[in-house]
Design a protein around this motif. Structure first.
Motif, mmCIF file in Angstrom:
data_model
loop_
_atom_site.group_PDB
_atom_site.id
_atom_site.type_symbol
_atom_site.label_atom_id
_atom_site.label_comp_id
_atom_site.label_asym_id
_atom_site.label_seq_id
_atom_site.Cartn_x
_atom_site.Cartn_y
_atom_site.Cartn_z
ATOM 1 N N ALA A 78 -4.541 -2.676 5.691
ATOM 2 C CA ALA A 78 -4.172 -1.256 5.663
ATOM 3 C C ALA A 78 -5.350 -0.402 5.182
ATOM 4 C CB ALA A 78 -2.962 -1.056 4.760
ATOM 5 N N GLU A 79 -6.055 -0.870 4.158
ATOM 6 C CA GLU A 79 -7.210 -0.127 3.642
ATOM 7 C C GLU A 79 -8.310 -0.041 4.697
ATOM 8 O OE1 GLU A 79 -7.013 -1.063 -1.144
ATOM 9 O OE2 GLU A 79 -8.022 -2.493 0.168
ATOM 10 N N ALA B 35 0.840 -1.191 0.000
ATOM 11 C CA ALA B 35 0.000 0.000 0.000
ATOM 12 C C ALA B 35 0.878 1.245 0.000
ATOM 13 C CB ALA B 35 -0.917 -0.004 1.220
ATOM 14 N N SER B 36 0.274 2.380 -0.311
ATOM 15 C CA SER B 36 0.980 3.664 -0.252
ATOM 16 C C SER B 36 0.234 4.610 0.676
ATOM 17 C CB SER B 36 1.090 4.288 -1.647
ATOM 18 O OG SER B 36 -0.189 4.748 -2.081
ATOM 19 N N LEU B 37 0.961 5.577 1.217
ATOM 20 C CA LEU B 37 0.340 6.556 2.108
ATOM 21 C C LEU B 37 -0.709 7.380 1.370
ATOM 22 C CD1 LEU B 37 0.210 7.867 4.889
ATOM 23 C CD2 LEU B 37 2.090 9.386 4.192
ATOM 24 N N VAL C 40 -3.975 -2.919 14.030
ATOM 25 C CA VAL C 40 -3.743 -3.214 12.617
ATOM 26 C C VAL C 40 -2.638 -4.255 12.480
ATOM 27 C CG1 VAL C 40 -3.347 -2.213 10.342
ATOM 28 C CG2 VAL C 40 -4.339 -0.804 12.163
ATOM 29 N N ASP C 41 -3.003 -5.417 11.974
ATOM 30 C CA ASP C 41 -2.091 -6.552 11.845
ATOM 31 C C ASP C 41 -1.291 -6.441 10.540
ATOM 32 O OD1 ASP C 41 -0.813 -9.002 11.847
ATOM 33 O OD2 ASP C 41 -2.620 -10.171 12.289
ATOM 34 N N GLN C 42 0.048 -6.420 10.696
ATOM 35 C CA GLN C 42 0.940 -6.452 9.538
ATOM 36 C C GLN C 42 2.026 -7.510 9.753
ATOM 37 O OE1 GLN C 42 0.882 -4.479 6.512
ATOM 38 N NE2 GLN C 42 -1.229 -4.221 7.216
ATOM 39 N N ARG C 43 1.629 -8.649 10.321
ATOM 40 C CA ARG C 43 2.559 -9.755 10.512
ATOM 41 C C ARG C 43 2.775 -10.506 9.187
ATOM 42 N NH1 ARG C 43 -0.304 -13.061 15.108
ATOM 43 N NH2 ARG C 43 -2.100 -12.413 13.854
ATOM 44 N N MET C 44 3.745 -11.404 9.185
ATOM 45 C CA MET C 44 4.042 -12.159 7.970
ATOM 46 C C MET C 44 2.865 -13.011 7.517
ATOM 47 S SD MET C 44 6.693 -11.787 6.124
ATOM 48 C CE MET C 44 6.552 -13.318 5.208
ATOM 49 N N SER C 45 2.016 -13.433 8.440
ATOM 50 C CA SER C 45 0.850 -14.225 8.048
ATOM 51 C C SER C 45 -0.098 -13.420 7.160
ATOM 52 C CB SER C 45 0.096 -14.712 9.290
ATOM 53 O OG SER C 45 -0.438 -13.626 10.021
ATOM 54 N N MET C 46 0.024 -12.080 7.201
ATOM 55 C CA MET C 46 -0.822 -11.220 6.379
ATOM 56 C C MET C 46 -0.225 -11.015 4.980
ATOM 57 S SD MET C 46 -3.360 -10.352 8.419
ATOM 58 C CE MET C 46 -4.101 -8.843 7.793
ATOM 59 N N ALA D 122 -0.337 10.134 10.612
ATOM 60 C CA ALA D 122 0.697 9.440 11.388
ATOM 61 C C ALA D 122 0.352 7.961 11.550
ATOM 62 C CB ALA D 122 0.855 10.106 12.752
ATOM 63 N N LEU D 123 -0.925 7.680 11.788
ATOM 64 C CA LEU D 123 -1.358 6.291 11.912
ATOM 65 C C LEU D 123 -1.167 5.539 10.598
ATOM 66 C CD1 LEU D 123 -2.845 4.009 13.466
ATOM 67 C CD2 LEU D 123 -4.999 4.993 12.648
ATOM 68 N N CYS D 124 -1.594 6.156 9.500
ATOM 69 C CA CYS D 124 -1.449 5.514 8.187
ATOM 70 C C CYS D 124 0.025 5.342 7.831
ATOM 71 C CB CYS D 124 -2.166 6.344 7.122
ATOM 72 S SG CYS D 124 -3.977 6.309 7.236
ATOM 73 N N ALA D 125 0.860 6.304 8.207
ATOM 74 C CA ALA D 125 2.292 6.190 7.934
ATOM 75 C C ALA D 125 2.895 5.019 8.700
ATOM 76 C CB ALA D 125 2.999 7.493 8.302
ATOM 77 N N ALA D 126 2.429 4.810 9.938
ATOM 78 C CA ALA D 126 2.902 3.662 10.722
ATOM 79 C C ALA D 126 2.488 2.357 10.056
ATOM 80 C CB ALA D 126 2.347 3.735 12.142
ATOM 81 N N VAL D 127 1.269 2.322 9.517
ATOM 82 C CA VAL D 127 0.803 1.131 8.800
ATOM 83 C C VAL D 127 1.676 0.883 7.568
ATOM 84 C CG1 VAL D 127 -1.104 0.131 7.495
ATOM 85 C CG2 VAL D 127 -1.567 1.363 9.625
ATOM 86 N N ILE D 128 1.992 1.941 6.843
ATOM 87 C CA ILE D 128 2.811 1.797 5.634
ATOM 88 C C ILE D 128 4.213 1.312 5.980
ATOM 89 C CG2 ILE D 128 3.908 3.068 3.747
ATOM 90 C CD1 ILE D 128 0.918 2.478 3.357
ATOM 91 N N ARG D 129 4.791 1.834 7.064
ATOM 92 C CA ARG D 129 6.125 1.367 7.464
ATOM 93 C C ARG D 129 6.117 -0.140 7.746
ATOM 94 N NH1 ARG D 129 6.280 6.452 10.008
ATOM 95 N NH2 ARG D 129 5.461 5.628 11.967
#
Length: 316
Positions: free
Chosen positions: A119-120, A14-16, A99-105, A160-167
């Motif tokens: 992320a969306e 995803a992108s910011l 917001v889950d961004q683990r490898m399983s995702m 800031a929240l979305c940027a954390a998700v993107i990172r």
């Protein structure tokens, strides 16, 4: 262009800009329920979001048209004239997005990866809460790291929240492995319980990999004093495997490529994937947390709109 960064195509990464642009697509959507929300898989489970509370405003003389239920009988008897209590609705409530961004995702067989759908959903949920007048923050977690964003009502905080998700999203790659800490979801839930206290709206956006009996206890504890919604992100392959082709299955550092056209592989693997999805849904039903099932194979907003329609009792 920084060659060390993955290309944000909107499907694998995803992108910011993509997340921030979703603000203009949430018009008319709300988390406040008028009718019970029935879980898609649980069937017999229904729950109602509490919505905002009421704060006492003032005690004043009764005026024609006032709600008789708000009469203050003690004050009316004391002064010999009818008095009513007036209330104002709480202006906002904090919303926390897990917001889950683990490898399983980091997987997807159709349209987008689970990590991108997550992320969306995080962005859509943040904008819905923001336009309802609520403060928005969250916990974005990968296999090794959890980033905390304190709730505030501002577009800067959502960015800031979305940027954390993107990172977290861009840190995922095919060479990555699942964390050895299989209780990462439980740890995040513990952190959320400590941060939320009570009267928060908590949206858990995850595939719920690694759930345990402890997860059930933590969900119940969180749900006791807050409104909690579970958005279970799944890949369509969990419901129906393709008839042929090769897929790679990972478990920690182990990666195995399988030919799904083989009868010895297709049936057991299909049973495992669909069974796991049902097990997670059953755990959420037992926790009494409303469940939204979100597929990576369809537009996230369209699915969220349908599920919120189910929550409010109004078809969307």
């Amino acid at each position: 262009m920084d060659q060390t960064q993955p290309a944000a195509d909107g499907f694998v990464y995803a992108s910011l800009a993509q997340l921030m642009a979703l603000e203009h697509r949430v018009r008319g959507l709300s988390f406040l329920a008028r009718q019970p929300l029935a879980s898609i898989l649980a069937g017999n489970h229904a729950s109602r979001l509490r919505g905002r509370g009421l704060n006492f405003d003032e005690l004043r003389h009764y005026m024609p048209g006032d709600d008789l239920r708000h009469l203050d009988w003690r004050a009316s008897l004391r002064y010999g004239k009818p008095f009513v209590r007036t209330f104002t609705e709480e202006r906002d409530r904090p919303t926390l997005l897990l917001v889950d961004q683990r490898m399983s995702m980091y997987f997807g067989s159709r349209r987008s990866f689970k990590s991108v759908t997550s992320a969306e959903l995080a962005s859509l949920s943040a904008w819905i809460a923001f336009h309802a007048g609520d403060r928005v923050g969250g916990l974005v977690f990968g296999d090794q790291r959890v980033e905390h964003i304190r709730p505030l009502r501002s577009r800067t905080r959502i960015e800031a929240l979305c940027a954390a998700v993107i990172r977290a999203n861009h840190s995922l790659n095919a060479a990555g492995v699942d964390s050895e800490h299989q209780d990462q979801l439980d740890q995040v839930l513990r952190s959320c319980i400590a941060a939320a206290g009570h009267d928060h709206l908590v949206c858990i956006i995850s595939d719920f990999a690694g759930v345990t009996a402890k997860t059930l206890q933590l969900l119940r504890q969180l749900n006791a004093h807050n409104d909690v919604i579970a958005m279970l992100v799944y890949d369509p392959m969990a419901l129906k495997l393709p008839e042929k082709g090769r897929i790679t299955v990972t478990q920690g550092a182990l990666q195995v490529e399988m030919e799904v056209g083989s009868r010895q592989v297709h049936q057991p693997l299909g049973d495992f994937l669909s069974g796991r999805l049902k097990d997670v849904a059953e755990l959420l039903r037992r926790s009494q947390v409303p469940l939204m099932m979100i597929s990576t194979g369809e537009d996230a907003l369209a699915q969220l709109r349908r599920e919120l329609g189910r929550l409010s009792g109004i078809p969307r």
